[in-house]
Design a protein around this motif. Structure first.
Motif, PDB file in Angstrom:
ATOM      1  N   GLY A   5      -4.848   0.317   4.323  1.00  0.00           N
ATOM      2  CA  GLY A   5      -3.967  -0.031   5.323  1.00  0.00           C
ATOM      3  C   GLY A   5      -4.257  -1.386   5.646  1.00  0.00           C
ATOM      4  N   ALA A   6      -5.237  -2.372   4.928  1.00  0.00           N
ATOM      5  CA  ALA A   6      -5.310  -3.547   5.378  1.00  0.00           C
ATOM      6  C   ALA A   6      -4.053  -4.734   5.359  1.00  0.00           C
ATOM      7  CB  ALA A   6      -6.684  -4.245   4.457  1.00  0.00           C
ATOM      8  N   SER A   7      -4.129  -5.708   6.106  1.00  0.00           N
ATOM      9  CA  SER A   7      -3.247  -6.522   6.213  1.00  0.00           C
ATOM     10  C   SER A   7      -3.040  -7.270   4.968  1.00  0.00           C
ATOM     11  CB  SER A   7      -3.461  -7.685   7.460  1.00  0.00           C
ATOM     12  OG  SER A   7      -2.920  -8.728   7.211  1.00  0.00           O
ATOM     13  N   ARG A   8      -1.950  -7.572   4.488  1.00  0.00           N
ATOM     14  CA  ARG A   8      -1.683  -8.381   3.272  1.00  0.00           C
ATOM     15  C   ARG A   8      -1.685 -10.163   3.596  1.00  0.00           C
ATOM     16  NH1 ARG A   8       2.691  -5.371  -0.328  1.00  0.00           N
ATOM     17  NH2 ARG A   8       3.992  -4.784   1.549  1.00  0.00           N
ATOM     18  N   TYR A  62      -8.834  -7.578  -0.724  1.00  0.00           N
ATOM     19  CA  TYR A  62      -8.050  -7.162  -2.148  1.00  0.00           C
ATOM     20  C   TYR A  62      -6.433  -7.444  -1.660  1.00  0.00           C
ATOM     21  CZ  TYR A  62      -5.951  -4.041  -5.518  1.00  0.00           C
ATOM     22  OH  TYR A  62      -5.407  -3.571  -6.500  1.00  0.00           O
ATOM     23  N   HIS A  63      -6.165  -6.654  -0.764  1.00  0.00           N
ATOM     24  CA  HIS A  63      -4.705  -6.861  -0.512  1.00  0.00           C
ATOM     25  C   HIS A  63      -3.847  -8.066  -0.284  1.00  0.00           C
ATOM     26  CE1 HIS A  63      -4.316  -2.355  -0.833  1.00  0.00           C
ATOM     27  NE2 HIS A  63      -5.193  -2.109  -0.105  1.00  0.00           N
ATOM     28  N   PHE A  64      -4.571  -9.098   0.286  1.00  0.00           N
ATOM     29  CA  PHE A  64      -4.123 -10.540   0.169  1.00  0.00           C
ATOM     30  C   PHE A  64      -3.908 -11.139  -1.105  1.00  0.00           C
ATOM     31  CE2 PHE A  64      -5.468 -14.765  -0.262  1.00  0.00           C
ATOM     32  CZ  PHE A  64      -4.444 -15.230   0.686  1.00  0.00           C
ATOM     33  N   VAL A  65      -5.100 -10.782  -1.964  1.00  0.00           N
ATOM     34  CA  VAL A  65      -4.933 -11.408  -3.328  1.00  0.00           C
ATOM     35  C   VAL A  65      -4.284 -10.981  -4.373  1.00  0.00           C
ATOM     36  CG1 VAL A  65      -6.971 -10.302  -4.216  1.00  0.00           C
ATOM     37  CG2 VAL A  65      -6.555 -12.831  -4.872  1.00  0.00           C
ATOM     38  N   THR A  66      -3.744  -9.669  -3.903  1.00  0.00           N
ATOM     39  CA  THR A  66      -3.241  -8.879  -5.019  1.00  0.00           C
ATOM     40  C   THR A  66      -1.615  -8.690  -4.523  1.00  0.00           C
ATOM     41  OG1 THR A  66      -3.410  -6.622  -4.060  1.00  0.00           O
ATOM     42  CG2 THR A  66      -4.905  -7.632  -6.024  1.00  0.00           C
TER      43      THR A  66
END
Length: 280
Positions: free
Chosen positions: A18-21, A32-36
């Motif tokens: 559930g990490a921030s994007r 990971y969720h930022f870069v994708t």
């Protein structure tokens, strides 16, 4: 988006469900969720890695339905267990990965009954196609493997993944495997994939390519504008282009015979001349 959003080969990322994007880093690692995350569509579903085979939903585009991407996650720490009795093989210096499907010993039916294997079979039909227009629609495989990291004096086997590249399905086979716990045999799929060369972007993947493939406004040709040169060569030429499209780190370390010759007049050159190994 004006600038490339690059994901380097062998980059270790923090993967938290559930990490921030919007946060670039998480716990000292690239998030990971930022870069994708899709820049063009902030409300697009996350590219999750909860399963071994993670296929995005099909999208409707100007030239038909396409699957944007399939993300494969290998978990070496699970290999040999009842939930994952097979061992994936990685040789990234030579652009090769052997990856097993998601049919489990407890699953009845043929390998295509699981969602992951079904997505791979559908993708294989496009990766093996002789028509460039079909290959243009083929979803790239993005490959990750779980890694153990040390943080705060603890070894963490979960929550971190290493990016292992974008790949073409080179071969897909049906195999029979044996569950090491029960001794039962079961059918599965195994893929030999060619990890493509990313030299044109500094051994990193331009994530705008994945954004474009998820963009319902773009046809397949426009969605390939940020694809690696090696991928576009494969689209044009098909299977014959795979050897030249494959990632080969060792090739950059091999020096030509001329480059290996000692400097004329040096002690090394004189020694080789005495040994008769250097032509005058």
């Amino acid at each position: 988006m004006d600038h490339a959003r690059l994901l380097p080969m062998l980059e270790i990322m923090r993967y938290a469900q559930g990490a921030s994007r919007v946060d670039v880093e998480l716990d000292g690692y690239l998030n990971y969720h930022f870069v994708t995350a899709s820049v063009e569509a902030s409300d697009a579903p996350r590219l999750m890695l909860e399963a071994g085979i993670n296929a995005t939903a099909m999208v409707d585009t100007p030239d038909g339905r396409r699957r944007p991407v399939i993300s494969l996650r290998s978990s070496p720490w699970k290999a040999g267990h009842v939930t994952n009795p097979w061992h994936d093989e990685f040789d990234l210096d030579h652009g090769y990965v052997r990856y097993y499907g998601d049919h489990k010993p407890t699953k009845t039916g043929l390998p295509g009954v699981t969602a992951g294997n079904r997505a791979l079979l559908d993708a294989w039909a496009l990766h093996a196609a002789s028509d460039p227009s079909a290959r243009l629609q083929a979803p790239p495989l993005l490959i990750y493997r779980s890694v153990t990291v040390s943080r705060g004096g603890r070894n963490l086997v979960k929550g971190h993944v290493e990016f292992c590249g974008a790949a073409i399905i080179e071969r897909l086979e049906h195999v029979v495997q044996r569950d090491p716990e029960t001794g039962r045999s079961f059918p599965n799929l195994v893929l030999d994939v060619a990890v493509v060369d990313l030299a044109d972007t500094g051994d990193a993947l331009d994530m705008r390519w994945i954004d474009d493939r998820r963009n319902v406004k773009l046809d397949a040709e426009r969605a390939a504008r940020h694809a690696p040169m090696s991928w576009r060569r494969w689209i044009r030429e098909g299977r014959a282009a795979i050897p030249r499209s494959r990632r080969r780190v060792t090739s950059s370390r091999v020096r030509s015979a001329e480059d290996q010759r000692p400097t004329p007049g040096s002690a090394e050159a004189a020694l080789l001349q005495r040994l008769g190994l250097l032509h005058r």
